[in-house]
Design an enzyme around this catalytic site. Structure first.
Site, short mmCIF file in Angstrom:
data_model
loop_
_atom_site.label_atom_id
_atom_site.label_comp_id
_atom_site.label_asym_id
_atom_site.label_seq_id
_atom_site.Cartn_x
_atom_site.Cartn_y
_atom_site.Cartn_z
N ARG A 261 -10.18 -15.25 -13.75
CA ARG A 261 -11.34 -15.49 -12.81
C ARG A 261 -12.34 -14.27 -12.54
O ARG A 261 -13.67 -14.40 -12.40
CB ARG A 261 -10.96 -15.75 -11.19
CG ARG A 261 -10.09 -17.09 -11.26
CD ARG A 261 -10.20 -17.75 -9.94
NE ARG A 261 -11.19 -17.88 -8.96
CZ ARG A 261 -11.75 -17.17 -8.31
NH1 ARG A 261 -11.47 -16.05 -7.94
NH2 ARG A 261 -12.98 -17.53 -8.09
N TYR B 236 -6.51 -21.39 -8.51
CA TYR B 236 -7.27 -21.43 -9.90
C TYR B 236 -6.57 -19.99 -10.52
O TYR B 236 -7.55 -19.44 -11.35
CB TYR B 236 -8.90 -21.21 -9.70
CG TYR B 236 -9.11 -22.07 -9.00
CD1 TYR B 236 -9.44 -23.50 -9.39
CD2 TYR B 236 -9.83 -22.14 -7.52
CE1 TYR B 236 -9.93 -24.72 -8.57
CE2 TYR B 236 -10.25 -23.28 -6.84
CZ TYR B 236 -10.54 -24.42 -7.43
OH TYR B 236 -10.84 -25.39 -6.69
N GLY C 275 -13.93 -26.73 -0.79
CA GLY C 275 -15.11 -25.79 -1.11
C GLY C 275 -15.08 -24.70 -0.10
O GLY C 275 -15.65 -23.55 -0.28
N PRO D 170 -9.62 -29.82 0.60
CA PRO D 170 -9.45 -28.43 0.26
C PRO D 170 -8.37 -27.88 -0.43
O PRO D 170 -7.55 -28.64 -0.83
CB PRO D 170 -8.77 -27.96 1.87
CG PRO D 170 -8.31 -29.01 2.31
CD PRO D 170 -8.71 -30.06 1.78
N GLY D 171 -8.68 -26.84 -1.45
CA GLY D 171 -8.04 -26.22 -2.43
C GLY D 171 -7.75 -24.82 -2.07
O GLY D 171 -6.55 -24.48 -1.43
N ARG D 172 -8.75 -24.02 -2.40
CA ARG D 172 -8.56 -22.79 -2.34
C ARG D 172 -7.91 -22.08 -0.89
O ARG D 172 -7.36 -21.23 -0.99
CB ARG D 172 -9.91 -22.15 -2.95
CG ARG D 172 -10.08 -20.61 -3.28
CD ARG D 172 -11.50 -20.29 -3.28
NE ARG D 172 -12.28 -20.83 -3.95
CZ ARG D 172 -12.45 -20.59 -5.16
NH1 ARG D 172 -12.09 -19.47 -5.73
NH2 ARG D 172 -13.50 -21.49 -5.92
N CYS E 177 -6.70 -8.74 -26.21
CA CYS E 177 -7.50 -7.86 -27.06
C CYS E 177 -9.23 -8.51 -26.93
O CYS E 177 -9.77 -9.33 -27.48
CB CYS E 177 -7.21 -8.31 -28.39
SG CYS E 177 -5.79 -7.94 -28.75
N GLU E 178 -9.67 -8.08 -25.85
CA GLU E 178 -10.89 -8.57 -25.13
C GLU E 178 -11.48 -7.54 -24.07
O GLU E 178 -10.85 -7.23 -23.21
CB GLU E 178 -10.58 -9.99 -24.38
CG GLU E 178 -11.72 -10.43 -23.79
CD GLU E 178 -12.53 -11.71 -24.84
OE1 GLU E 178 -11.76 -12.11 -25.78
OE2 GLU E 178 -13.58 -12.06 -24.44
N TYR F 196 -16.17 -15.29 -13.71
CA TYR F 196 -17.08 -15.48 -12.63
C TYR F 196 -17.13 -14.11 -12.02
O TYR F 196 -17.67 -13.69 -10.87
CB TYR F 196 -16.63 -16.33 -11.40
CG TYR F 196 -15.86 -17.53 -11.79
CD1 TYR F 196 -16.34 -18.48 -12.42
CD2 TYR F 196 -14.51 -17.61 -11.48
CE1 TYR F 196 -15.76 -19.68 -12.80
CE2 TYR F 196 -13.69 -18.84 -11.99
CZ TYR F 196 -14.37 -19.93 -12.61
OH TYR F 196 -13.77 -20.97 -12.74
#
Ligand code: LLP
Length: 449
Positions: free
Chosen positions: A331, A391, A249, A292-294, A362-363, A335
């Site tokens: 992302r 991510y 985190g 830990p990742g991010r 197309c968004e 978010y």
């Protein structure tokens, strides 16, 4: 102003952005765009930072969260740097197996592990099952029994802590699909069950309070809640945890205003608190674990795009469209995540205008960056978005049948392909036409008339 340079990024004498000693435009020419780039030195340095401050200093286990970025080459880097690996599905586990990652250092997460996944993990011999709920404990116990083995388990608790982060990445509060809540008594029930089940060896307790966290106080609070719970269990059952896993985190810098604390401070603060709380409850200090990742992979990745359509709506906004977008980085759409970017072939020029970077899906929500100051963008320019290592690739998709980008590992002027670019054939590889819809079949229908 401008994009902060991370790791080996630099603006060279020709006013061009380089990563790992290679111009971004050169990478684009050689490998095509969109292109994920992983800065090997920075990835390793981030691993080492954790290893130094947690493992060397305190004997803590650092477990890299594979959900942020995982593939065979990344598994090799993680192993070489001496970290464990958190996998959250059979697919992530399969990747670790294929990379020949040492299984005793694999931690198997997930709130809905299927019996098939549990069996696969038992057969592989993963180090720990991070049990999310009572049902999983029962299934794990019986499958382990059938296989005449015992599973080492850490129970995931919901500590009831609200970390200050985006709603979708909060995980510690009671109303969560993850873990057993301490406040409802379910955590205690889970621990008692695990202690009773004969094919389970309960090693410790886990929590994960959220992601992109800047407030170290949240972790201190988590240690308090976890250790007070452990103290209560000890008084009631005599069992004490050998291991306390505080999840991942730690936040990273994406854009101006992000101020992540250093890993050393995180380690010192959490360890001091863990020692204090252990003493308070008359326990030996459990082995600390973090996931830990991010903060390992995030800053080490960037994405290279080619600019296509540049569209100005007078008095409203100028859109600079790139050849990727939400399909390779969802992302911002999910978010409202913020990113920085630079025109790699014009990195020496001052900003000339404020534009928004759009994707090609197309968004309307397919945006990467709203309002960024760049030099005048033209079709063919190379845009680099920083801090896309976490991510992005792992959350990428094939919306509008966009093939997934390739990934290269760069270091010291050298670039190695570590994930091939998908091609159109890959997109139809798993499509099946039933016999009755085949072209020859259609001819049959016509002749029957
Ligand atoms: N451990 C557990 C049990 C987790 O659930 C997570 C992330 C981590 C470790 C790693 O957390 P990190 O250090 O990366 O913050 N897709 C969202 C983030 C979801 C977080 C999921 N769990 C995003 O793109 O922001």
């Amino acid at each position: 102003m401008g994009m902060r340079l991370h790791g080996t990024m630099r603006i060279n004498g020709r006013g061009r952005l380089e990563i790992g000693g290679i111009e971004a435009a050169e990478l684009a020419r050689r490998f095509g765009t969109p292109l994920y780039v992983l800065d090997e030195e920075l990835f390793r340095q981030n691993c080492r930072d954790y290893h130094r401050h947690f493992t060397e200093k305190y004997g803590a286990e650092v477990i890299y969260a594979g959900k942020t970025l995982i593939n065979l080459a990344v598994c090799r880097l993680v192993e070489e740097e001496g970290l464990g690996l958190d996998v959250a599905s059979g697919g992530e586990l399969y990747t670790a197996i294929k990379a020949r990652f040492p299984m005793h250092r694999v931690y198997f997460h997930g709130n809905n592990k299927s019996p098939g996944e549990i069996k696969m993990a038992l057969e592989a011999g993963v180090g720990r099952f991070m049990a999310d709920n009572l049902q999983e404990l029962l299934v794990l116990n019986s499958l382990a029994g059938e296989m005449k083995t015992r599973a080492d388990v850490i129970i995931r608790l919901t500590p009831g802590i609200e970390a200050h982060t985006h709603e979708y990445v909060k995980t510690g509060q009671i109303d969560s699909k993850f873990g057993l809540a301490i406040q409802t008594g379910q955590a205690e029930e889970g621990v008692r069950a695990a202690l009773r089940l004969e094919n389970i060896r309960l090693r410790g307790l886990h929590c994960h309070i959220g992601s992109q966290i800047f407030e170290l106080g949240s972790y201190v609070h988590a240690v308090d809640v976890m250790m007070d719970f452990a103290g209560k269990i000890k008084r009631e059952t005599g069992w004490t945890p050998e291991e306390i896993d505080l999840g991942g985190g730690l936040g990273i810098y994406y854009a101006e205003g992000d101020n992540p604390p250093p890993v050393s401070e995180y380690a010192d603060l959490v360890m001091a608190r863990l020692k204090m709380k252990s003493a308070e409850h008359g326990m030996e200090t459990p082995r600390l674990m973090v996931e830990p990742g991010r903060s390992v992979s995030g800053p080490a990745g960037c994405t290279i795009y080619t600019v296509g359509t540049v569209k100005e709506i007078p008095g409203v906004r100028k859109y600079v469209a790139v050849d990727g977008g939400m399909a390779d980085n969802p992302r911002h759409a999910l978010y409202q995540a913020r990113y920085e970017a630079v025109l790699a072939n014009k990195a020496g020029l001052p900003p000339a205008e404020v534009v928004s970077v759009a994707g090609k899906c197309c968004e309307s929500g397919d945006m990467l960056i709203r309002d960024i100051a760049l030099p005048a963008a033209e079709p063919g320019d190379i845009l680099v978005v920083s801090c896309t290592g976490a991510y992005n690739y792992t959350m990428s998709m094939n919306y509008n049948r966009l093939p997934r980008p390739a990934m290269v590992l760069v270091r010291g002027g050298r670039a190695d392909l570590i994930v091939k670019r998908e091609d159109y054939e890959d997109l139809v590889r798993n499509d099946v036409i039933p016999d009755r819809l085949r072209k020859s079949g259609l001819a049959g229908v016509a002749s029957a008339r």
